[in-house]
Design a protein around this motif. Sequence first.
Motif, PDB file in Angstrom:
ATOM      1  N   SER A 175       0.833  -1.192   0.000  1.00 54.68           N
ATOM      2  CA  SER A 175       0.000   0.000   0.000  1.00 54.68           C
ATOM      3  C   SER A 175       0.869   1.244   0.000  1.00 54.68           C
ATOM      4  CB  SER A 175      -0.912  -0.002   1.228  1.00 54.68           C
ATOM      5  OG  SER A 175      -1.713   1.158   1.266  1.00 54.68           O
ATOM      6  N   PRO A 176       0.578   2.245  -0.799  1.00 54.22           N
ATOM      7  CA  PRO A 176      -0.516   2.250  -1.763  1.00 54.22           C
ATOM      8  C   PRO A 176      -0.120   1.561  -3.069  1.00 54.22           C
ATOM      9  CG  PRO A 176       0.632   4.330  -1.864  1.00 54.22           C
ATOM     10  CD  PRO A 176       1.298   3.523  -0.783  1.00 54.22           C
ATOM     11  N   LEU A 177      -1.100   1.009  -3.795  1.00 55.07           N
ATOM     12  CA  LEU A 177      -0.843   0.391  -5.080  1.00 55.07           C
ATOM     13  C   LEU A 177      -0.976   1.371  -6.223  1.00 55.07           C
ATOM     14  CD1 LEU A 177      -2.515  -3.128  -4.713  1.00 55.07           C
ATOM     15  CD2 LEU A 177      -0.100  -2.509  -4.566  1.00 55.07           C
ATOM     16  N   ASP A 178      -1.547   2.549  -5.931  1.00 54.20           N
ATOM     17  CA  ASP A 178      -1.631   3.558  -6.970  1.00 54.20           C
ATOM     18  C   ASP A 178      -0.241   4.077  -7.273  1.00 54.20           C
ATOM     19  OD1 ASP A 178      -4.713   4.934  -5.621  1.00 54.20           O
ATOM     20  OD2 ASP A 178      -4.363   3.319  -7.052  1.00 54.20           O
ATOM     21  N   TYR A 179       0.022   4.257  -8.540  1.00 56.50           N
ATOM     22  CA  TYR A 179       1.317   4.797  -8.912  1.00 56.50           C
ATOM     23  C   TYR A 179       1.143   5.722 -10.094  1.00 56.50           C
ATOM     24  CZ  TYR A 179       1.003   1.142 -12.496  1.00 56.50           C
ATOM     25  OH  TYR A 179       0.583   0.345 -13.525  1.00 56.50           O
ATOM     26  N   TYR A 180       2.016   6.673 -10.235  1.00 58.28           N
ATOM     27  CA  TYR A 180       2.011   7.534 -11.408  1.00 58.28           C
ATOM     28  C   TYR A 180       2.678   6.816 -12.575  1.00 58.28           C
ATOM     29  CZ  TYR A 180       3.142  11.110 -14.755  1.00 58.28           C
ATOM     30  OH  TYR A 180       3.264  11.812 -15.922  1.00 58.28           O
ATOM     31  N   ALA A 181       3.794   6.174 -12.309  1.00 55.08           N
ATOM     32  CA  ALA A 181       4.516   5.462 -13.367  1.00 55.08           C
ATOM     33  C   ALA A 181       5.290   4.294 -12.765  1.00 55.08           C
ATOM     34  CB  ALA A 181       5.475   6.397 -14.101  1.00 55.08           C
ATOM     35  N   ILE A 182       5.479   3.281 -13.573  1.00 52.15           N
ATOM     36  CA  ILE A 182       6.399   2.189 -13.246  1.00 52.15           C
ATOM     37  C   ILE A 182       7.475   2.168 -14.315  1.00 52.15           C
ATOM     38  CG2 ILE A 182       6.677  -0.299 -13.202  1.00 52.15           C
ATOM     39  CD1 ILE A 182       4.197  -0.596 -11.691  1.00 52.15           C
ATOM     40  N   GLY A 183       8.685   2.029 -13.881  1.00 56.66           N
ATOM     41  CA  GLY A 183       9.796   2.032 -14.821  1.00 56.66           C
ATOM     42  C   GLY A 183      10.652   0.788 -14.689  1.00 56.66           C
ATOM     43  N   TRP A 184      11.308   0.451 -15.782  1.00 57.41           N
ATOM     44  CA  TRP A 184      12.343  -0.575 -15.796  1.00 57.41           C
ATOM     45  C   TRP A 184      13.687   0.121 -15.967  1.00 57.41           C
ATOM     46  CZ3 TRP A 184      12.092  -5.618 -14.635  1.00 57.41           C
ATOM     47  CH2 TRP A 184      10.853  -6.251 -14.676  1.00 57.41           C
ATOM     48  N   PHE A 185      14.638  -0.318 -15.177  1.00 61.69           N
ATOM     49  CA  PHE A 185      15.978   0.240 -15.211  1.00 61.69           C
ATOM     50  C   PHE A 185      16.972  -0.900 -15.278  1.00 61.69           C
ATOM     51  CE2 PHE A 185      14.740   4.567 -14.154  1.00 61.69           C
ATOM     52  CZ  PHE A 185      13.469   4.357 -13.626  1.00 61.69           C
ATOM     53  N   ARG A 186      18.193  -0.601 -15.653  1.00 67.49           N
ATOM     54  CA  ARG A 186      19.214  -1.633 -15.670  1.00 67.49           C
ATOM     55  C   ARG A 186      20.538  -1.045 -15.239  1.00 67.49           C
ATOM     56  NH1 ARG A 186      19.659  -2.736 -22.228  1.00 67.49           N
ATOM     57  NH2 ARG A 186      20.757  -0.795 -22.783  1.00 67.49           N
ATOM     58  N   GLN A 187      21.379  -1.927 -14.703  1.00 71.40           N
ATOM     59  CA  GLN A 187      22.693  -1.506 -14.267  1.00 71.40           C
ATOM     60  C   GLN A 187      23.695  -2.598 -14.572  1.00 71.40           C
ATOM     61  OE1 GLN A 187      22.916  -0.262 -10.143  1.00 71.40           O
ATOM     62  NE2 GLN A 187      24.744   0.963 -10.553  1.00 71.40           N
ATOM     63  N   ALA A 188      24.657  -2.270 -15.392  1.00 72.30           N
ATOM     64  CA  ALA A 188      25.744  -3.173 -15.704  1.00 72.30           C
ATOM     65  C   ALA A 188      26.901  -2.890 -14.748  1.00 72.30           C
ATOM     66  CB  ALA A 188      26.185  -2.979 -17.149  1.00 72.30           C
ATOM     67  N   PRO A 189      27.780  -3.882 -14.533  1.00 70.57           N
ATOM     68  CA  PRO A 189      28.907  -3.665 -13.629  1.00 70.57           C
ATOM     69  C   PRO A 189      29.733  -2.452 -14.025  1.00 70.57           C
ATOM     70  CG  PRO A 189      28.697  -5.984 -14.158  1.00 70.57           C
ATOM     71  CD  PRO A 189      27.732  -5.259 -15.040  1.00 70.57           C
ATOM     72  N   GLY A 190      30.010  -1.604 -13.060  1.00 66.58           N
ATOM     73  CA  GLY A 190      30.837  -0.433 -13.314  1.00 66.58           C
ATOM     74  C   GLY A 190      30.128   0.716 -13.989  1.00 66.58           C
ATOM     75  N   LYS A 191      28.822   0.566 -14.229  1.00 65.85           N
ATOM     76  CA  LYS A 191      28.068   1.625 -14.899  1.00 65.85           C
ATOM     77  C   LYS A 191      26.954   2.132 -13.999  1.00 65.85           C
ATOM     78  CE  LYS A 191      28.971   0.216 -19.653  1.00 65.85           C
ATOM     79  NZ  LYS A 191      28.373  -0.048 -20.983  1.00 65.85           N
ATOM     80  N   GLU A 192      26.466   3.316 -14.323  1.00 67.08           N
ATOM     81  CA  GLU A 192      25.350   3.875 -13.569  1.00 67.08           C
ATOM     82  C   GLU A 192      24.043   3.191 -13.977  1.00 67.08           C
ATOM     83  OE1 GLU A 192      26.997   8.441 -12.868  1.00 67.08           O
ATOM     84  OE2 GLU A 192      25.134   8.082 -13.962  1.00 67.08           O
ATOM     85  N   ARG A 193      23.075   3.246 -13.061  1.00 69.25           N
ATOM     86  CA  ARG A 193      21.765   2.709 -13.376  1.00 69.25           C
ATOM     87  C   ARG A 193      21.110   3.607 -14.421  1.00 69.25           C
ATOM     88  NH1 ARG A 193      18.211   0.404  -8.496  1.00 69.25           N
ATOM     89  NH2 ARG A 193      20.269  -0.568  -8.256  1.00 69.25           N
ATOM     90  N   GLU A 194      20.539   2.986 -15.459  1.00 72.60           N
ATOM     91  CA  GLU A 194      19.938   3.762 -16.533  1.00 72.60           C
ATOM     92  C   GLU A 194      18.490   3.346 -16.754  1.00 72.60           C
ATOM     93  OE1 GLU A 194      21.601   3.113 -20.415  1.00 72.60           O
ATOM     94  OE2 GLU A 194      21.666   0.942 -20.192  1.00 72.60           O
ATOM     95  N   GLY A 195      17.683   4.319 -17.146  1.00 70.90           N
ATOM     96  CA  GLY A 195      16.296   4.039 -17.466  1.00 70.90           C
ATOM     97  C   GLY A 195      16.179   3.296 -18.781  1.00 70.90           C
ATOM     98  N   VAL A 196      15.288   2.315 -18.834  1.00 73.83           N
ATOM     99  CA  VAL A 196      15.070   1.503 -20.029  1.00 73.83           C
ATOM    100  C   VAL A 196      13.704   1.803 -20.626  1.00 73.83           C
ATOM    101  CG1 VAL A 196      14.809  -0.832 -20.901  1.00 73.83           C
ATOM    102  CG2 VAL A 196      16.599  -0.317 -19.219  1.00 73.83           C
TER     103      VAL A 196
END
Length: 125
Positions: A27-48
């Motif tokens: 709770s709460p289950l309402d959300y504005y957005a859901i995103g997928w992100f990825r992070q490779a070793p040695g790199k910053e997390r990036e939006g997908v």
Amino acid sequence: QVQLVESGGGLVQPGGALRLSCTFSGSPLDYYAIGWFRQAPGKEREGVASIVDNTGETFYSRPVKGRFTISADNSKNTVYLDMNNLKPEDTAAYYCATVTTFKLHVLLASEYESWGPGTQVTVSS
């Protein structure tokens, strides 16, 4: 507090496909957005990819546009990421995350509030 759990990662050959799932609860289950992100070793997390709840509008980063598709099934509290024509550079830990208020930049990791533990995707022959 929203809990998120990713699944569907694994080892796949270049050119192959995977479907990731993100199931959320709490709770709460309402959300504005859901995103997928990825992070490779040695790199910053990036939006997908991200999807806005009220409108269904989707957003993709340039490296995955045309190959990845994000979709939501709110009846199952699940968001999917269909990944096609995978490349070795797609190898990373993939995370889903939610944000509950309007955000202008929905592919920016720092905007998101709740995160899952991640699932590993490895693209290799």
